[in-house]
Design a protein around this motif. Structure first.
Motif, PDB file in Angstrom:
ATOM      1  N   TYR A  50      -4.339  -4.150   1.275  1.00 39.17           N
ATOM      2  CA  TYR A  50      -3.725  -5.086   0.330  1.00 39.17           C
ATOM      3  C   TYR A  50      -2.871  -4.326  -0.693  1.00 39.17           C
ATOM      4  O   TYR A  50      -1.828  -4.809  -1.131  1.00 39.17           O
ATOM      5  N   TYR A  51      -3.315  -3.112  -1.038  1.00 39.79           N
ATOM      6  CA  TYR A  51      -2.616  -2.307  -2.038  1.00 39.79           C
ATOM      7  C   TYR A  51      -1.570  -1.379  -1.421  1.00 39.79           C
ATOM      8  O   TYR A  51      -0.508  -1.147  -1.998  1.00 39.79           O
ATOM      9  N   PHE A  52      -1.891  -0.821  -0.269  1.00 37.08           N
ATOM     10  CA  PHE A  52      -0.989   0.122   0.411  1.00 37.08           C
ATOM     11  C   PHE A  52      -0.943  -0.248   1.890  1.00 37.08           C
ATOM     12  O   PHE A  52      -1.989  -0.257   2.548  1.00 37.08           O
ATOM     13  N   PRO A  53       0.226  -0.547   2.424  1.00 34.48           N
ATOM     14  CA  PRO A  53       0.311  -1.069   3.789  1.00 34.48           C
ATOM     15  C   PRO A  53       0.054  -0.048   4.889  1.00 34.48           C
ATOM     16  O   PRO A  53      -0.098  -0.420   6.042  1.00 34.48           O
ATOM     17  N   SER A  54       0.007   1.248   4.539  1.00 34.61           N
ATOM     18  CA  SER A  54      -0.159   2.278   5.573  1.00 34.61           C
ATOM     19  C   SER A  54      -0.630   3.575   4.944  1.00 34.61           C
ATOM     20  O   SER A  54      -0.568   3.755   3.716  1.00 34.61           O
ATOM     21  N   LYS A  55      -1.075   4.490   5.799  1.00 33.48           N
ATOM     22  CA  LYS A  55      -1.431   5.835   5.344  1.00 33.48           C
ATOM     23  C   LYS A  55      -0.217   6.512   4.735  1.00 33.48           C
ATOM     24  O   LYS A  55      -0.324   7.220   3.722  1.00 33.48           O
ATOM     25  N   GLU A  56       0.940   6.296   5.356  1.00 35.88           N
ATOM     26  CA  GLU A  56       2.181   6.896   4.847  1.00 35.88           C
ATOM     27  C   GLU A  56       2.479   6.433   3.433  1.00 35.88           C
ATOM     28  O   GLU A  56       2.941   7.221   2.593  1.00 35.88           O
ATOM     29  N   ALA A  57       2.217   5.163   3.142  1.00 30.55           N
ATOM     30  CA  ALA A  57       2.498   4.617   1.808  1.00 30.55           C
ATOM     31  C   ALA A  57       1.587   5.239   0.753  1.00 30.55           C
ATOM     32  O   ALA A  57       2.019   5.541  -0.362  1.00 30.55           O
ATOM     33  N   VAL A  58       0.316   5.437   1.112  1.00 29.52           N
ATOM     34  CA  VAL A  58      -0.619   6.088   0.170  1.00 29.52           C
ATOM     35  C   VAL A  58      -0.162   7.517  -0.086  1.00 29.52           C
ATOM     36  O   VAL A  58      -0.114   7.982  -1.239  1.00 29.52           O
ATOM     37  N   HIS A  59       0.172   8.221   0.977  1.00 25.43           N
ATOM     38  CA  HIS A  59       0.585   9.621   0.867  1.00 25.43           C
ATOM     39  C   HIS A  59       1.853   9.746   0.032  1.00 25.43           C
ATOM     40  O   HIS A  59       1.966  10.626  -0.826  1.00 25.43           O
ATOM     41  N   ALA A  60       2.820   8.850   0.267  1.00 25.86           N
ATOM     42  CA  ALA A  60       4.078   8.887  -0.479  1.00 25.86           C
ATOM     43  C   ALA A  60       3.837   8.647  -1.967  1.00 25.86           C
ATOM     44  O   ALA A  60       4.452   9.306  -2.821  1.00 25.86           O
ATOM     45  N   ALA A  61       2.944   7.709  -2.290  1.00 27.45           N
ATOM     46  CA  ALA A  61       2.640   7.438  -3.701  1.00 27.45           C
ATOM     47  C   ALA A  61       2.039   8.665  -4.371  1.00 27.45           C
ATOM     48  O   ALA A  61       2.378   9.002  -5.515  1.00 27.45           O
ATOM     49  N   LEU A  62       1.155   9.358  -3.665  1.00 25.79           N
ATOM     50  CA  LEU A  62       0.541  10.571  -4.213  1.00 25.79           C
ATOM     51  C   LEU A  62       1.584  11.668  -4.421  1.00 25.79           C
ATOM     52  O   LEU A  62       1.613  12.325  -5.465  1.00 25.79           O
ATOM     53  N   LEU A  63       2.447  11.871  -3.425  1.00 29.66           N
ATOM     54  CA  LEU A  63       3.443  12.935  -3.519  1.00 29.66           C
ATOM     55  C   LEU A  63       4.445  12.664  -4.640  1.00 29.66           C
ATOM     56  O   LEU A  63       4.844  13.582  -5.365  1.00 29.66           O
ATOM     57  N   ASN A  64       4.860  11.418  -4.795  1.00 25.98           N
ATOM     58  CA  ASN A  64       5.804  11.081  -5.867  1.00 25.98           C
ATOM     59  C   ASN A  64       5.189  11.320  -7.234  1.00 25.98           C
ATOM     60  O   ASN A  64       5.833  11.864  -8.139  1.00 25.98           O
ATOM     61  N   GLN A  65       3.923  10.929  -7.384  1.00 28.34           N
ATOM     62  CA  GLN A  65       3.216  11.164  -8.647  1.00 28.34           C
ATOM     63  C   GLN A  65       3.046  12.655  -8.906  1.00 28.34           C
ATOM     64  O   GLN A  65       3.261  13.140 -10.028  1.00 28.34           O
ATOM     65  N   LEU A  66       2.684  13.381  -7.857  1.00 27.79           N
ATOM     66  CA  LEU A  66       2.487  14.825  -7.969  1.00 27.79           C
ATOM     67  C   LEU A  66       3.773  15.523  -8.381  1.00 27.79           C
ATOM     68  O   LEU A  66       3.768  16.380  -9.269  1.00 27.79           O
TER      69      LEU A  66
END
Length: 209
Positions: A50-66
């Motif tokens: 519901y929050y992140f549509p895929s593993k890629e989306a979670v990973h991208a959010a982490l990398l952008n924040q990092l």
């Protein structure tokens, strides 16, 4: 117009990203699964999706924040400041980031070791632009005789290597030093001595400026 997130949604999103950080930093992108992340977050997989549509989306959010957090100290290097003080502030802030955010450092290292498939555009774009900008500042200080002549981009690389090592190889560092040592306090003192000596122009060069 996007509706603002509720407090529960914001908390769940943060919980997911924190769990994902553990999973990705331990297993890398290929080894991580949404099931692992959901379990770490204490949520069902459908709830996570519901929050992140895929593993890629979670990973991208982490990398952008990092990347935002990782680059802030370099952005802060002030061309109008004292060169050695500005560079040493950057060194110590990078070391603090390694101390306080070791999982993020390992996440970034894993991405680089895989060839940066999800970050190549950013590192060849925004990151390179920032490094080029700060390398020009370093070169200006060198041309003014205020710090020693060094390859400016490699100087930045050396700061990254010498600070992020303490996060990426934390187990090795602590095993070699032993439990009685504080690796980050000792590293801070060592890097202060090392870089101040490295950056100080030789008397002969200073006299010719």
């Amino acid at each position: 117009m996007t509706k603002p997130r509720t407090r529960i949604q914001a908390r769940n999103s943060t919980t997911i990203l924190d769990a994902a950080l553990d999973v990705f930093s331990q297993h890398g992108f290929r080894g991580a699964t949404l099931d692992m992340i959901a379990e770490g977050a204490g949520l069902s997989k459908p709830n996570l999706l519901y929050y992140f549509p895929s593993k890629e989306a979670v990973h991208a959010a982490l990398l952008n924040q990092l990347l935002r957090n990782w680059l802030d100290p370099l952005h802060a290097m002030n061309p109008e400041g004292d060169p050695v003080a500005e560079i040493m502030a950057y060194v110590h802030r990078k070391l603090e980031l390694s101390r306080d955010f070791p999982r993020e450092s390992r996440l970034f290292a894993n991405e680089m070791l895989q060839g940066a498939p999800r970050m190549r555009e950013v590192i060849e774009g925004d990151l390179k632009t920032l490094v080029d900008e700060k390398a020009a500042v370093l070169q200006m200080w060198m041309d003014q005789g205020r710090i020693a002549q060094l390859p400016p981009v490699h100087l930045i690389f050396s700061i990254w290597a010498m600070t992020q090592h303490y996060a990426d190889f934390d187990v090795q560092v602590r095993a070699v030093l032993g439990p009685e040592h504080d690796p980050f306090a000792e590293a801070g003192a060592f890097l202060q001595t090392l870089f101040v000596k490295l950056l100080t122009p030789s008397p002969q060069i200073s006299a010719q400026q």
